[in-house]
Write a protein that holds these residues in place. Structure first.
Motif, short mmCIF file in Angstrom:
data_model
loop_
_atom_site.label_atom_id
_atom_site.label_comp_id
_atom_site.label_asym_id
_atom_site.label_seq_id
_atom_site.Cartn_x
_atom_site.Cartn_y
_atom_site.Cartn_z
N ASP A 190 0.83 -1.21 0.00
CA ASP A 190 0.00 0.00 0.00
C ASP A 190 0.86 1.26 0.00
O ASP A 190 0.46 2.30 0.54
CB ASP A 190 -0.93 0.02 1.20
CG ASP A 190 -2.16 -0.87 1.00
OD1 ASP A 190 -2.68 -0.90 -0.13
OD2 ASP A 190 -2.57 -1.54 1.96
N ALA A 191 2.04 1.18 -0.60
CA ALA A 191 2.97 2.33 -0.59
C ALA A 191 2.34 3.57 -1.21
O ALA A 191 2.54 4.69 -0.72
CB ALA A 191 4.26 1.96 -1.30
N TYR A 192 1.56 3.39 -2.29
CA TYR A 192 0.97 4.56 -2.94
C TYR A 192 -0.07 5.22 -2.04
O TYR A 192 -0.10 6.45 -1.90
CB TYR A 192 0.33 4.16 -4.27
CG TYR A 192 -0.28 5.33 -5.03
CD1 TYR A 192 0.53 6.37 -5.51
CD2 TYR A 192 -1.66 5.41 -5.25
CE1 TYR A 192 -0.03 7.44 -6.20
CE2 TYR A 192 -2.21 6.47 -5.94
CZ TYR A 192 -1.39 7.49 -6.41
OH TYR A 192 -1.94 8.56 -7.08
N ARG A 193 -0.91 4.43 -1.41
CA ARG A 193 -1.91 4.99 -0.49
C ARG A 193 -1.21 5.71 0.66
O ARG A 193 -1.63 6.80 1.08
CB ARG A 193 -2.82 3.89 0.04
CG ARG A 193 -3.97 4.40 0.91
CD ARG A 193 -4.75 3.24 1.51
NE ARG A 193 -5.23 2.35 0.47
CZ ARG A 193 -6.37 2.54 -0.20
NH1 ARG A 193 -7.13 3.58 0.09
NH2 ARG A 193 -6.75 1.69 -1.12
N GLU A 194 -0.15 5.10 1.19
CA GLU A 194 0.58 5.73 2.28
C GLU A 194 1.23 7.03 1.84
O GLU A 194 1.27 8.02 2.60
CB GLU A 194 1.64 4.75 2.81
CG GLU A 194 1.02 3.54 3.51
CD GLU A 194 2.01 2.40 3.71
OE1 GLU A 194 3.19 2.58 3.29
OE2 GLU A 194 1.62 1.35 4.25
N LEU A 195 1.71 7.07 0.59
CA LEU A 195 2.25 8.32 0.04
C LEU A 195 1.18 9.40 -0.01
O LEU A 195 1.43 10.57 0.33
CB LEU A 195 2.82 8.07 -1.35
CG LEU A 195 3.40 9.25 -2.14
CD1 LEU A 195 4.51 8.76 -3.08
CD2 LEU A 195 2.34 9.98 -2.97
N LEU A 196 -0.03 9.00 -0.42
CA LEU A 196 -1.13 9.97 -0.50
C LEU A 196 -1.51 10.49 0.88
O LEU A 196 -1.79 11.69 1.05
CB LEU A 196 -2.34 9.33 -1.18
CG LEU A 196 -2.16 8.89 -2.63
CD1 LEU A 196 -3.42 8.19 -3.13
CD2 LEU A 196 -1.82 10.09 -3.52
N MET A 197 -1.55 9.62 1.86
CA MET A 197 -1.89 10.05 3.22
C MET A 197 -0.83 11.01 3.75
O MET A 197 -1.17 12.01 4.39
CB MET A 197 -2.03 8.82 4.12
CG MET A 197 -3.18 7.90 3.71
SD MET A 197 -3.24 6.34 4.63
CE MET A 197 -3.66 6.93 6.26
N ALA A 198 0.44 10.70 3.46
CA ALA A 198 1.51 11.60 3.89
C ALA A 198 1.41 12.93 3.16
O ALA A 198 1.66 14.00 3.75
CB ALA A 198 2.86 10.95 3.63
N ARG A 199 1.03 12.89 1.90
CA ARG A 199 0.88 14.12 1.11
C ARG A 199 -0.21 15.00 1.71
O ARG A 199 -0.05 16.21 1.85
CB ARG A 199 0.54 13.75 -0.33
CG ARG A 199 0.45 14.90 -1.32
CD ARG A 199 1.83 15.37 -1.75
NE ARG A 199 1.81 15.99 -3.05
CZ ARG A 199 2.58 15.61 -4.06
NH1 ARG A 199 3.41 14.59 -3.95
NH2 ARG A 199 2.54 16.27 -5.21
N ALA A 200 -1.33 14.39 2.07
CA ALA A 200 -2.42 15.15 2.66
C ALA A 200 -2.00 15.79 3.98
O ALA A 200 -2.34 16.96 4.26
CB ALA A 200 -3.63 14.25 2.86
#
Length: 377
Positions: free
Chosen positions: A265-275
């Protein structure tokens, strides 16, 4: 007795008239076999409403055809699968690209009158899915191929594979005029075999107007993975910080199985960090689950605008885009080919790729400009 070739010709001759009837319902036979697979390609029988009957309503008795293609369906083994509440039989499965697997699949397919092949480069084995050519050479019945990807700048091998797929097919279906134009401009194919059948919608049309809520809601749905451009939508949301009331953003869908297999889930985690980094974590909601059509329709009903910030400049077919338009919600999308073709009719706005400022500007217009959202529905 009617020969297979005559049946195929009758089916193809019936495409325009039958599609006129189908288009009123915004239903496409291609919907039954879109998506990814696990462990192979399904060969299915008895999908009359969703497949060959969309080519010709009465020419084929039930079970008199086969489909080879990916399936966004729960059943991935021999037996049956469920689609739209109906049960269908699976009569074979192509799980490899070796000669034995190809021969076995071809024998099953050759029991039928017409084969409908769903083509994507990544579905079949070998570089650029080259194993599909061996299957086509071994199949006896006429083949109707649905092309989901037509690249504007293919490699030499990608061009060769697609040209040979088209040459082996009795007819080819694309779902946008852009795809047909690309075939004519970039590939050596017989254009008389190419038919444009617009991508159908799988969700109910014109969902009920949204009830007023405290915050305007943006929504993106579909399987998550790099290339979806959701990080740009998060950046755009941050640029709308001065809007009152402040909008929120719902990202609905699981991580793509192939992406999860490679990177979790690296992409989802990247998005959460971005937010979190942009200061909008409290206004971005991730629905990390499979959504049934009914559940997805409920999410869309609660939204004010659909955001499709895809990074691809090659995408000539998008089922999510069609469902968004069919749902009656205004759409803001990047300028991928299908969006440019479909939204120019007035259902949404397009913006440049990788440009959160332009994306925020379009969203601001939809959410604040009097009357614009209604005109885009």
């Amino acid at each position: 007795m009617t020969t297979s070739e005559e049946v195929a010709r009758a089916a193809l001759a019936a495409i325009p008239d039958y599609w006129k009837k189908m288009s009123a319902q915004r239903v496409s036979f291609t919907q039954s076999v879109l998506g990814s697979t696990r462990g192979g390609i399904l060969i299915a029988r008895d999908v009359a409403e969703a497949a060959v009957r969309a080519l010709c309503e009465d020419a084929f008795p039930a079970g008199a055809y086969a489909i080879v293609g990916p399936a966004s369906l729960s059943g991935q083994r021999f037996g049956y699968f469920i689609f739209n509440g109906k049960q269908y039989e699976v009569v074979g499965q192509l799980t490899g690209g070796d000669e034995r697997a190809i021969t076995a699949a071809a024998e099953v397919l050759s029991m039928f009158d017409v084969v409908v092949l769903q083509h994507e480069y990544g579905i079949f084995r070998g570089p650029d899915g080259v194993a599909v050519l061996d299957l086509l050479d071994a199949v006896a019945p006429p083949v109707v191929t649905v092309l989901h990807t037509v690249l504007a700048h293919p490699t030499d091998r990608q061009r060769e594979v697609l040209e040979r797929v088209v040459a082996r097919s009795s007819a080819v279906v694309v779902m946008t005029h852009t795809a047909r134009d690309r075939l004519g401009a970039n590939y050596r194919v017989d254009q008389s075999r190419v038919h444009v059948i617009p991508h159908g919608a799988s969700l109910p049309l014109a969902t009920r107007p949204r009830r007023p809520a405290a915050h305007p809601t943006m929504v993106t749905w579909g399987l998550l993975g790099p290339g979806k451009g959701i990080e740009h939508a998060i950046d755009a949301l941050a640029l709308l910080d001065d809007a009152r009331p402040q909008p929120c953003y719902v990202v609905a869908g699981q991580t793509h199985p192939k992406v999860r297999g490679r990177t979790g889930d690296a992409y989802r985690e990247l998005l959460m960090a971005r937010a979190a980094d942009r200061g909008v974590a409290d206004r971005v909601e991730f629905e990390d689950r499979y959504l049934s059509p009914a559940a997805l329709a409920a999410v869309i009903r609660q939204s004010d605008v659909v955001v499709l910030p895809y990074e691809s400049r090659e995408q000539v077919t998008s089922g999510v885009l069609v469902d968004a338009v069919a749902s009656g919600r205004p759409v803001v999308a990047t300028e991928f080919p299908h969006a440019v073709e479909l939204l120019r009719l007035g259902a949404g706005l397009t913006v440049a790729h990788d440009d959160p400022v332009a994306l925020a500007g379009a969203l601001r217009r939809v959410l604040r400009e009097p009357g614009l959202a209604d005109r885009l529905r």
